[in-house]
Design an enzyme around this catalytic site. Structure first.
Site: not given
Length: 323
Positions: A14, A41, A186, A188, A226, A231, A258
């Site tokens: 990144d 990960g 998890k 979105s 998420s 929140g 993450d």
């Protein structure tokens, strides 16, 4: 001894920078370039490591970018198990526009993995010593990797007695849920709407009801939804909790989810309750927002935000959803 394994089929280097203003067809004078290890990960492993957890990141890497990715992780002290691959590891970049305080993310496609390369990731989980307590499988799938890749990781992790967490989307997530036995997902809000069909304006009761349907069919034990600035919502079979988000001026949104996952796993390994793990995770996700690039969360920021995170017990809604 690694209590936690993370699996990242599509890691990235990144890169991030800043500009005063974005303008087309212009020479833009950028600020200093930051480079961080990236990919779902990989980021989770970085968070767990800096929070004191015992973690090993499993990921493919190839070419000069893959070598730099490994070097950056080594510099952070994150234990790696690298699967050598023939193609170059991808690179992503973000640009923060100072005049608007907006971030622009450019995600490049991952290079193709061969069958032997992606199978080696699964074998690394199946043969891990000692057997892990948790396996976190996270991120998008690069070309060449089948939709049921994460389903195979789930089966390999469960065969070792691990609790498996999956953080992905679309067909890869659906296939993993069809395999069943996942400990936690998890999604979105946008991913959750695609997965469950809930409306964009769904209230807490509807969100919990959709999560309960996944739990009741044996696909997953926990759903950590998420919700961005709002929140997060944690849904269990007979309980549910929401953690209210905090308003902060974001320097970057990369890796907030993450950070939430990494902090929750760190808490659960230490024996925290589900609601305390949720609070710690949301504090970590918030902490990631105030750091540039893919710096992720820092413990001092988590501790600063943690007392401000309010938890609401929505277990009555969860019980009503089961009736």
């Amino acid at each position: 001894m690694s209590h936690i394994l993370t699996v990242t089929p599509s890691p990235a280097l990144d890169a991030s920078t800043t500009v005063p203003t974005l303008a087309p067809f212009s020479k833009l004078r950028c600020g200093p370039m930051l480079r961080h290890p990236g990919g779902g990960g990989v980021n989770v492993a970085r968070v767990i490591d800096r929070l004191g957890g015992q973690v090993r990141a499993i990921y493919p890497a190839g070419g000069s970018i893959g070598q730099l990715l490994r070097q950056l992780l080594d510099a952070e002290g994150v234990e790696s198990e690298v699967i050598p691959v023939g193609n170059e590891t991808r690179e992503d970049f973000t640009v923060f526009e100072e005049s608007t305080q907006k971030q622009y993310r450019f995600v490049l496609p991952g290079e193709k993995l061969s069958e032997s390369e992606w199978q080696a990731l699964i074998d690394a989980v199946a043969n891990a010593e000692p057997a892990p307590k948790f396996v976190v499988a996270s991120g998008s799938l690069p070309p060449g990797v089948p939709d049921d890749f994460y389903a195979r990781v789930v089966r390999a992790g469960r065969a070792r007695g691990a609790k498996v967490i999956v953080d992905t989307s679309h067909a890869a997530l659906s296939a993993a849920l069809d395999a069943g036995g996942i400990f936690l997902i998890k999604p979105s809000m946008s991913e959750y709407r695609v997965l469950t069909g809930v409306a964009a304006d769904a209230d807490d009761a509807a969100l919990i009801r959709a999560g309960r349907q996944l739990i009741e069919r044996g696909a997953v034990e926990l759903v950590a939804l998420s919700m961005g600035p709002k929140g997060a919502l944690l849904i269990a079979r007979d309980h549910a909790w929401s953690a209210e988000g905090l308003t902060v001026a974001p320097a970057s949104v990369v890796g907030a989810g993450d950070s939430l996952v990494g902090a929750m796993v760190s808490s659960l390994v230490e024996g925290a309750s589900l609601q305390d793990a949720l609070r710690f995770g949301v504090a970590a996700g918030t902490a990631a927002l105030v750091n540039p690039g893919t710096s992720l969360c820092r413990r001092e920021d988590i501790e600063r935000f943690l007392p401000q995170i309010a938890i609401r017990d929505l277990s009555e809604l969860a019980c009503a959803a089961s009736q």
